[in-house]
Design an enzyme around this catalytic site. Structure first.
Site, PDB file in Angstrom:
ATOM      1  N   ASP A   1      25.334  34.942  41.434  1.00 58.92           N
ATOM      2  CA  ASP A   1      26.347  35.759  42.101  1.00 58.92           C
ATOM      3  C   ASP A   1      27.602  34.935  42.436  1.00 58.92           C
ATOM      4  OD1 ASP A   1      26.821  38.366  43.465  1.00 58.92           O
ATOM      5  OD2 ASP A   1      27.061  37.066  45.205  1.00 58.92           O
TER       6      ASP A   1
ATOM      7  N   GLU B   1      28.028  35.204  37.262  1.00 61.35           N
ATOM      8  CA  GLU B   1      28.937  36.317  37.475  1.00 61.35           C
ATOM      9  C   GLU B   1      30.338  35.727  37.543  1.00 61.35           C
ATOM     10  OE1 GLU B   1      29.545  38.010  41.193  1.00 61.35           O
ATOM     11  OE2 GLU B   1      30.155  39.921  40.424  1.00 61.35           O
TER      12      GLU B   1
HETATM   13  O1  ISL Z   1      35.207  44.492  43.748  1.00 60.71           O
HETATM   14  C1  ISL Z   1      34.586  43.483  43.939  1.00 60.71           C
HETATM   15  C2  ISL Z   1      35.191  42.462  44.804  1.00 60.71           C
HETATM   16  O2  ISL Z   1      36.333  43.036  45.425  1.00 60.71           O
HETATM   17  C3  ISL Z   1      33.275  43.379  43.265  1.00 60.71           C
HETATM   18  O3  ISL Z   1      33.571  43.270  41.922  1.00 60.71           O
HETATM   19  C4  ISL Z   1      32.396  42.290  43.702  1.00 60.71           C
HETATM   20  O4  ISL Z   1      32.539  41.988  45.055  1.00 60.71           O
HETATM   21  C5  ISL Z   1      32.627  40.975  42.959  1.00 60.71           C
HETATM   22  O5  ISL Z   1      32.498  41.180  41.590  1.00 60.71           O
HETATM   23  C6  ISL Z   1      31.516  40.013  43.412  1.00 60.71           C
HETATM   24  O6  ISL Z   1      30.283  40.706  43.256  1.00 60.71           O
HETATM   25  C7  ISL Z   1      29.099  40.067  43.708  1.00 60.71           C
HETATM   26  O7  ISL Z   1      29.258  39.450  44.984  1.00 60.71           O
HETATM   27  C8  ISL Z   1      29.447  40.290  46.121  1.00 60.71           C
HETATM   28  C9  ISL Z   1      28.522  41.520  46.161  1.00 60.71           C
HETATM   29  O8  ISL Z   1      29.026  42.448  47.104  1.00 60.71           O
HETATM   30  C10 ISL Z   1      28.463  42.188  44.795  1.00 60.71           C
HETATM   31  O9  ISL Z   1      27.555  43.295  44.831  1.00 60.71           O
HETATM   32  C11 ISL Z   1      28.013  41.151  43.794  1.00 60.71           C
HETATM   33  O10 ISL Z   1      27.839  41.735  42.493  1.00 60.71           O
HETATM   34  C12 ISL Z   1      29.169  39.424  47.328  1.00 60.71           C
HETATM   35  O11 ISL Z   1      27.859  38.887  47.196  1.00 60.71           O
END
Ligand code: ISL
Ligand code: CA
Length: 562
Positions: free
Chosen positions: A202, A256
């Site tokens: 993440d 990610e």
């Molecule tokens: O719109 C976003 C950020 O403004 C999302 O795309 C997302 O927060 C970003 O891609 C990061 O995502 C990941 O980390 C976040 C979590 O809320 C998301 O669900 C996760 O996929 C924080 O852990």
């Protein structure tokens, strides 16, 4: 040529467990529910499951605020259930990767409880603390949280400020601390030792923070994710993680890549030397984002340019993923397809399945997209659950900066909540998701859109995914072939080729609601049809390819040179 790895040839299926299947009637999906539905997933022919966070969490961010990394959330079941899920997944010939959220933890994690207790706590440097500016009355810099407000909160106990790029209950871990890194790596090894096949990492590019914590450079204010993803020690931290956690095993590291440019990506996933194996980028899925929650129109050439830029900047060998939907984005067919009639919804959903399963890279299918689930009709801010939506409402509507109806129009087009309505298994009012009261709204179209109806109909989206996944596995150019866009400026047709030497596939997708005519490149004239979905009953669906072909709205075709 490419070095072969299982994760390059795999199709992944993402499970967001809270909304997948409830088995104990509390209205919340759980791990026994995932086990109960493994045949649905395996029936598609996918090779691996990505399980979104299943750990103990206060659920401020639906599990992306981890309170204990070596646990199973009570609402999801016991550790024995996880062990059974892993065994049952492998018994079906599939792999399982889990979601490692190690840029930040929950503020209820024991590490943070100890860290915040005193300036000289031995866990103090597990997180990013700062005295603040102006005698501690102001945060250290102008960084913003992605969930609204400042990226800093002042802690009453010591009067210091701590960093949280997301919610204030998600304090950022300090990867500059060797002890913190080792504790994180220990948690990761726990799951690898259990036999998971790797991790989805993440916001992993955020773990190196800019020393001195300066204000944003002006050019990064509108999209700070590109600033946070480019810290000075990122490669060093990730290389150490690779060496100390993965220890050479063929376990996959999927980062990610929120905020990671394709140029950076080329280094992060360089064959054999990059610290990660694959990255999930959002350039395509967020093509229509003005900033954060605000929507903007896009054209098909805009979308196609993302894939051509990726090919140009990451080159032939850096591996990639295809992700046009997940738990953070709107439903695939509502976002990029046409849901104006049932026939067009089905046809455009199959076209989008064709797209993600024939582009270059490892495809990720998000739960519910295989049955064509659609965006939910949210009308008021009270109907939303997502901390991101509520934070943006506070930041923009409650401050008077944006009118409520303008905000809601944009939020409806971009909200993560569309992807979090319960999976629709059958036509009953709660879609067979639960016998109790579902934790979140079940979509009103559940009577028409559900897995039971889809599985019973050979022409359905579900069977379209199943056939396309099988086709991809049987067609090497669709996995390891080079990628070239053959009509980059065409406003309606997405036409590309995948090629290994003399063996090539032509993919033609009419991503519009009008007929579109394709002039076929000479080298494909006479090619054999591999797949024709949504084709009008024109007999030519089975004939070798001629010099021109007319595609009906949302018709998708694949040919193969013989
Ligand atoms: O719109 C976003 C950020 O403004 C999302 O795309 C997302 O927060 C970003 O891609 C990061 O995502 C990941 O980390 C976040 C979590 O809320 C998301 O669900 C996760 O996929 C924080 O852990
Ligand atoms: Ca449950």
């Amino acid at each position: 040529g490419h070095v072969r790895h299982w994760w390059k040839e795999a199709v992944f299926y993402q499970v967001w467990p809270r909304s997948f299947q409830d088995t104990n009637g509390d209205g919340i999906g759980d791990i026994p529910g995932v086990i109960a539905r493994l045949d649905h997933i395996a029936g598609l022919g996918v090779d691996a499951i990505w399980l979104s966070p299943h750990y103990d969490s206060p659920n401020v961010d639906n599990g992306y605020d981890v309170r204990d990394y070596v646990s199973v959330a009570a609402e999801f079941g016991m550790m024995a259930d996880f062990d059974r899920l892993l065994a049952e997944t492998k018994a079906r010939g599939m792999r399982l990767i889990v979601d490692m959220v190690v840029n930040h933890s929950s503020d209820e994690h024991a590490w943070f409880v100890e860290s915040r207790a005193a300036r000289d706590s031995d866990k103090r440097d597990f997180y990013v603390w700062h005295p603040g500016r102006e005698g501690g009355t102001k945060p250290p810099n102008d960084w913003r949280s992605f969930f609204g407000g400042s990226a800093w909160s002042r802690d009453a106990t010591t009067g210091d400020w701590y960093m949280h790029l997301f919610h204030e209950k998600q304090p950022d871990l300090n990867w500059e601390s060797a002890a913190a890194r080792e504790a994180i790596f220990e948690a990761m090894r726990f799951w690898l030792d259990k036999g998971v096949d790797g991790f989805r990492l993440d916001v992993i590019a955020f773990v190196s923070k800019e020393p001195g914590l300066p204000d944003y450079p002006p050019r990064h204010r509108k999209a700070p994710e590109y600033y946070h993803a480019d810290g000075p020690r990122l490669m060093e931290h990730l290389t150490r993680m690779r060496e100390e956690v993965y220890r050479g095993a063929d376990k996959v590291a999927v980062g990610e890549a929120f905020g990671v440019t394709f140029e950076q990506a080329a280094r992060l996933v360089a064959e054999g030397t990059g610290p990660l194996d694959m990255l999930i980028h959002f350039d395509a899925v967020r093509i229509d984002r003005a900033e954060g929650w605000r929507w903007k129109p896009f054209t098909l050439p805009d979308l196609k340019r993302v894939f051509s830029e990726q090919e140009r900047l990451m080159g032939r060998t850096a591996w990639r993923t295809i992700c046009l939907s997940n738990h953070d984005n709107p439903r695939l067919v509502s976002h990029f397809g046409d849901t104006s009639t049932p026939a067009l919804r089905r046809r455009s959903a199959i076209l989008l399945a064709t797209l993600i399963l024939t582009l270059k890279g490892t495809p990720f299918v998000y739960q519910g997209d295989e049955i064509g689930m659609t965006n939910y009709p949210f009308a008021r801010i009270e109907e939303y659950d997502d901390v991101e939506a509520k934070g943006a409402w506070t930041d923009h509507v409650e401050t008077g900066a944006v009118a409520a109806e303008e905000f809601l129009e944009n939020m409806w087009r971009t909200t993560r909540d569309h992807a979090r309505t319960p999976m629709q298994w059958d036509a009953s009012p709660t879609g067979g998701f639960t016998t109790g009261t579902p934790w979140f709204h079940v979509h009103p179209d559940v009577g028409v859109i559900n897995a039971a109806t889809e599985r019973a109909d050979e022409g359905s989206i579900y069977h379209g995914y199943r056939r396309l996944i099988a086709l991809r596995k049987a067609t090497p150019p669709l996995v390891y072939g080079d990628y070239a866009d053959l009509a980059p400026d065409d406003p309606r047709l997405f036409v590309f080729e995948r090629r290994i030497g003399e063996e090539a596939c032509l993919v033609a997708l009419n991503m519009s609601s009008e007929d579109a005519t394709l002039t076929v490149p000479e080298r494909f004239v006479g090619a054999a049809p591999l797949m024709a979905e949504g084709a009008e009953p024109a007999g030519d669906a089975a004939a070798p390819l001629g010099g021109e072909i007319m595609l009906a709205p949302w018709e998708s075709r694949i040919w193969r040179t013989t």
